[in-house]
Design a protein around this motif. Sequence first.
Motif, PDB file in Angstrom:
ATOM      1  N   GLY A  99      40.363 -41.709  41.099  1.00  0.00           N
ATOM      2  CA  GLY A  99      39.595 -41.570  39.858  1.00  0.00           C
ATOM      3  C   GLY A  99      40.031 -42.601  38.826  1.00  0.00           C
ATOM      4  N   VAL A 100      41.343 -42.839  38.744  1.00  0.00           N
ATOM      5  CA  VAL A 100      41.883 -43.851  37.823  1.00  0.00           C
ATOM      6  C   VAL A 100      41.375 -45.233  38.232  1.00  0.00           C
ATOM      7  CG1 VAL A 100      44.012 -45.012  37.078  1.00  0.00           C
ATOM      8  CG2 VAL A 100      43.957 -42.513  37.250  1.00  0.00           C
ATOM      9  N   ARG A 101      41.496 -45.535  39.513  1.00  0.00           N
ATOM     10  CA  ARG A 101      41.071 -46.827  40.060  1.00  0.00           C
ATOM     11  C   ARG A 101      39.608 -47.107  39.695  1.00  0.00           C
ATOM     12  NH1 ARG A 101      42.844 -45.565  45.056  1.00  0.00           N
ATOM     13  NH2 ARG A 101      44.952 -46.307  44.683  1.00  0.00           N
ATOM     14  N   GLN A 102      38.743 -46.119  39.941  1.00  0.00           N
ATOM     15  CA  GLN A 102      37.309 -46.293  39.694  1.00  0.00           C
ATOM     16  C   GLN A 102      37.001 -46.447  38.200  1.00  0.00           C
ATOM     17  OE1 GLN A 102      34.950 -43.279  41.651  1.00  0.00           O
ATOM     18  NE2 GLN A 102      35.884 -43.668  43.653  1.00  0.00           N
ATOM     19  N   ALA A 103      37.653 -45.640  37.367  1.00  0.00           N
ATOM     20  CA  ALA A 103      37.400 -45.712  35.920  1.00  0.00           C
ATOM     21  C   ALA A 103      37.785 -47.072  35.358  1.00  0.00           C
ATOM     22  CB  ALA A 103      38.166 -44.615  35.185  1.00  0.00           C
ATOM     23  N   TYR A 104      38.945 -47.585  35.780  1.00  0.00           N
ATOM     24  CA  TYR A 104      39.438 -48.841  35.203  1.00  0.00           C
ATOM     25  C   TYR A 104      38.630 -50.037  35.691  1.00  0.00           C
ATOM     26  CZ  TYR A 104      43.050 -46.721  32.441  1.00  0.00           C
ATOM     27  OH  TYR A 104      43.681 -45.993  31.470  1.00  0.00           O
ATOM     28  N   ALA A 105      38.034 -49.922  36.896  1.00  0.00           N
ATOM     29  CA  ALA A 105      37.163 -50.997  37.388  1.00  0.00           C
ATOM     30  C   ALA A 105      35.816 -50.918  36.677  1.00  0.00           C
ATOM     31  CB  ALA A 105      36.987 -50.874  38.903  1.00  0.00           C
ATOM     32  N   GLU A 106      35.208 -49.748  36.709  1.00  0.00           N
ATOM     33  CA  GLU A 106      33.866 -49.582  36.165  1.00  0.00           C
ATOM     34  C   GLU A 106      33.808 -49.774  34.650  1.00  0.00           C
ATOM     35  OE1 GLU A 106      31.010 -45.902  36.628  1.00  0.00           O
ATOM     36  OE2 GLU A 106      31.716 -46.642  38.563  1.00  0.00           O
ATOM     37  N   THR A 122      49.593 -54.621  39.571  1.00  0.00           N
ATOM     38  CA  THR A 122      49.131 -53.886  40.761  1.00  0.00           C
ATOM     39  C   THR A 122      47.619 -54.037  40.924  1.00  0.00           C
ATOM     40  OG1 THR A 122      48.790 -51.787  39.575  1.00  0.00           O
ATOM     41  CG2 THR A 122      50.978 -52.158  40.519  1.00  0.00           C
ATOM     42  N   GLY A 123      46.926 -54.485  39.882  1.00  0.00           N
ATOM     43  CA  GLY A 123      45.521 -54.861  40.000  1.00  0.00           C
ATOM     44  C   GLY A 123      44.503 -53.760  39.780  1.00  0.00           C
ATOM     45  N   ASP A 124      44.923 -52.490  39.777  1.00  0.00           N
ATOM     46  CA  ASP A 124      43.931 -51.424  39.609  1.00  0.00           C
ATOM     47  C   ASP A 124      44.406 -50.300  38.677  1.00  0.00           C
ATOM     48  OD1 ASP A 124      45.820 -50.203  41.177  1.00  0.00           O
ATOM     49  OD2 ASP A 124      44.503 -49.852  42.897  1.00  0.00           O
ATOM     50  N   ASN A 125      45.437 -50.590  37.914  1.00  0.00           N
ATOM     51  CA  ASN A 125      46.034 -49.646  36.953  1.00  0.00           C
ATOM     52  C   ASN A 125      46.656 -48.407  37.599  1.00  0.00           C
ATOM     53  OD1 ASN A 125      46.354 -50.065  34.046  1.00  0.00           O
ATOM     54  ND2 ASN A 125      45.686 -47.952  33.892  1.00  0.00           N
ATOM     55  N   THR A 126      46.856 -48.432  38.922  1.00  0.00           N
ATOM     56  CA  THR A 126      47.654 -47.382  39.557  1.00  0.00           C
ATOM     57  C   THR A 126      49.030 -47.979  39.865  1.00  0.00           C
ATOM     58  OG1 THR A 126      47.063 -47.917  41.831  1.00  0.00           O
ATOM     59  CG2 THR A 126      45.586 -46.409  40.633  1.00  0.00           C
ATOM     60  N   PRO A 127      50.024 -47.155  40.129  1.00  0.00           N
ATOM     61  CA  PRO A 127      49.982 -45.698  40.161  1.00  0.00           C
ATOM     62  C   PRO A 127      49.842 -45.053  38.786  1.00  0.00           C
ATOM     63  CG  PRO A 127      52.226 -46.473  40.518  1.00  0.00           C
ATOM     64  CD  PRO A 127      51.347 -47.684  40.513  1.00  0.00           C
ATOM     65  N   ALA A 128      49.214 -43.864  38.794  1.00  0.00           N
ATOM     66  CA  ALA A 128      49.141 -43.044  37.591  1.00  0.00           C
ATOM     67  C   ALA A 128      50.442 -42.261  37.465  1.00  0.00           C
ATOM     68  CB  ALA A 128      47.956 -42.091  37.702  1.00  0.00           C
ATOM     69  N   VAL A 129      50.669 -41.689  36.281  1.00  0.00           N
ATOM     70  CA  VAL A 129      51.810 -40.796  36.073  1.00  0.00           C
ATOM     71  C   VAL A 129      51.244 -39.376  36.092  1.00  0.00           C
ATOM     72  CG1 VAL A 129      53.646 -40.099  34.496  1.00  0.00           C
ATOM     73  CG2 VAL A 129      53.021 -42.516  34.698  1.00  0.00           C
ATOM     74  N   ILE A 130      51.591 -38.602  37.106  1.00  0.00           N
ATOM     75  CA  ILE A 130      50.944 -37.302  37.317  1.00  0.00           C
ATOM     76  C   ILE A 130      51.964 -36.168  37.167  1.00  0.00           C
ATOM     77  CG2 ILE A 130      49.567 -35.910  38.933  1.00  0.00           C
ATOM     78  CD1 ILE A 130      48.736 -38.568  40.293  1.00  0.00           C
ATOM     79  N   HIS A 131      51.671 -35.239  36.262  1.00  0.00           N
ATOM     80  CA  HIS A 131      52.522 -34.055  36.069  1.00  0.00           C
ATOM     81  C   HIS A 131      51.746 -32.837  36.548  1.00  0.00           C
ATOM     82  CE1 HIS A 131      55.280 -36.375  33.537  1.00  0.00           C
ATOM     83  NE2 HIS A 131      54.229 -36.846  32.895  1.00  0.00           N
ATOM     84  N   ILE A 132      52.298 -32.126  37.524  1.00  0.00           N
ATOM     85  CA  ILE A 132      51.581 -30.965  38.080  1.00  0.00           C
ATOM     86  C   ILE A 132      52.335 -29.670  37.782  1.00  0.00           C
ATOM     87  CG2 ILE A 132      50.658 -29.883  40.188  1.00  0.00           C
ATOM     88  CD1 ILE A 132      50.390 -32.710  41.345  1.00  0.00           C
ATOM     89  N   LEU A 133      51.572 -28.714  37.260  1.00  0.00           N
ATOM     90  CA  LEU A 133      52.127 -27.388  36.979  1.00  0.00           C
ATOM     91  C   LEU A 133      51.272 -26.364  37.720  1.00  0.00           C
ATOM     92  CD1 LEU A 133      54.223 -26.108  34.837  1.00  0.00           C
ATOM     93  CD2 LEU A 133      52.167 -25.530  33.556  1.00  0.00           C
ATOM     94  N   ILE A 134      51.902 -25.447  38.410  1.00  0.00           N
ATOM     95  CA  ILE A 134      51.144 -24.396  39.096  1.00  0.00           C
ATOM     96  C   ILE A 134      50.863 -23.273  38.089  1.00  0.00           C
ATOM     97  CG2 ILE A 134      51.109 -22.778  41.033  1.00  0.00           C
ATOM     98  CD1 ILE A 134      51.203 -25.739  41.911  1.00  0.00           C
ATOM     99  N   ALA A 135      49.594 -22.867  38.032  1.00  0.00           N
ATOM    100  CA  ALA A 135      49.191 -21.839  37.067  1.00  0.00           C
ATOM    101  C   ALA A 135      48.482 -20.694  37.789  1.00  0.00           C
ATOM    102  CB  ALA A 135      48.247 -22.464  36.036  1.00  0.00           C
ATOM    103  N   ALA A 136      48.172 -19.651  37.038  1.00  0.00           N
ATOM    104  CA  ALA A 136      47.419 -18.532  37.613  1.00  0.00           C
ATOM    105  C   ALA A 136      45.947 -18.941  37.741  1.00  0.00           C
ATOM    106  CB  ALA A 136      47.546 -17.315  36.714  1.00  0.00           C
ATOM    107  N   GLY A 137      45.214 -18.230  38.586  1.00  0.00           N
ATOM    108  CA  GLY A 137      43.769 -18.439  38.653  1.00  0.00           C
ATOM    109  C   GLY A 137      43.318 -19.343  39.776  1.00  0.00           C
ATOM    110  N   ASP A 138      42.010 -19.644  39.756  1.00  0.00           N
ATOM    111  CA  ASP A 138      41.427 -20.437  40.845  1.00  0.00           C
ATOM    112  C   ASP A 138      40.700 -21.671  40.309  1.00  0.00           C
ATOM    113  OD1 ASP A 138      39.254 -19.278  39.684  1.00  0.00           O
ATOM    114  OD2 ASP A 138      38.483 -18.322  41.505  1.00  0.00           O
TER     115      ASP A 138
END
Lengths: 283, 184
Positions: A99-106, A122-138
């Motif tokens: 998603g990052v790759r596509q946004a920065y190109a488009e 790196t030419g495509d603005n990746t890698p992104a910095v991703i923080h993941i938290l597990i939460a309740a729900g779906d």
Amino acid sequence: MGPIREIDSKLITETVKRLFLEANTCLGADVLTALQISQVREESALGRQVLARILENAAVAREESAPICQDTGLAVVFVELGQGVHVAGGLLNAAIEEGVRQAYAEGFFRKSVCDPLSRANTGDNTPAVIHILIAAGDRIRLTVMPKGGGSENMSSVTMLLPTVGREGIRRHVVESVLKAGPNPCPPVIVGVGIGGSMEESLILAKKALLRPLGQKNSRDERLKDLEQDILADVNRMGGGPQGFGGSVSALAVHVEMKPCHIASLPVAVNIQCHVARHREAII
Amino acid sequence: MQNSRSIKTPLTDELCASLHAGDMILLNGEVFAARDAAHHRLQETLQRGEALPFDIRGAVIFYAGPSPTRPGRIIGSIGPTTSYRMDPFAPLLMEQGMKGMIGKGKRSAEVVAAMQRYKSVYFGAIGGIAALTARCVRSVELVAYADLGPEAILRLELVDMPVVVVNDTQGRDLYEEALKRSEL
């Protein structure tokens, strides 16, 4: 717990792409309002002219779908992943990177990511910095934040003496903002993380920047007061918009806090320029 | 910006001496966009005793790396990057004849002293208004280091770009003068 909900990784890619395209071209309503209010409050004529140009730029960027700032940032993504979700069709992280790759190109956004030693882009603005938290729900909550380099360079984490207390923290944060001066494109937003471990204080400071401007700290009365005191101190210094002089050096101070070790008092200061970009979606 | 004085590059000693911290300026003419990696290469070029890829005498360097140009446009969004990162290279370039720098943020004592010695000026541009600043650019040409991507050196033709004089040839500093030295 209910049945597992499947979310196609393609939907994650599309959502991340859309959010980065929006964030880099459309300044949030909260930031626009804060800038308009500060235009009235600003005492310096030059400072008011700077604020007027900042508002004019936001309108031009929105109208032309052009980047608000040439620094379209390192792609920071916060993910709250409901534990009732199964990501189908690919890895969550890979879907976000795409998603990052596509946004920065488009979006014709600047690719500002490079190898730290060779400095090769790196030419495509990746890698992104991703923080993941597990939460309740779906569901999945995705928050994207293009973070500019100039303001990030003025940020820090310091392990203060536990005995310095509230006054020590206040003084430290005000000194940090004063030291940064005109470098991070004031008027700035000051994100402060108090407590936790060293790295958690930094993440708290960054998350504090996601709170909408104009919203006071609702969780802790002490922090609400601290935010007001630091903001008043910073705006008394006279730096003003872009440091050219004036009474609006910061638009807001946001403080988040967590308990810490009895031996420690980590205080992180993450500075955000006036182009405070973030967008959120729940899928 | 209101009450601005219009000036044109290249800059001379006399013109630089007439600029004072706090002056609002509309900058016109040719400037060179160059930032971190390009400065490193310019320094290496001089250390090898070779000629720079552009005539730096009287030149103004804009610390900037624009976003990519969309079809039908002259340039992408463009604005100043933080200047202190170019401090290690600035005195050397002033020695070679550079007369002006456009950026944002504080300069080192060495750079401020070199500005007095070589009669050069530091202009502050407004950061974070890059869609608007792009409208001041009338033409763009690649000068050197295409492999650096957003850090390549570009020749820009500017029309009425608003800047403020931050450091002048007399050693004055607008940022310092703006601060009220109140106790914390």
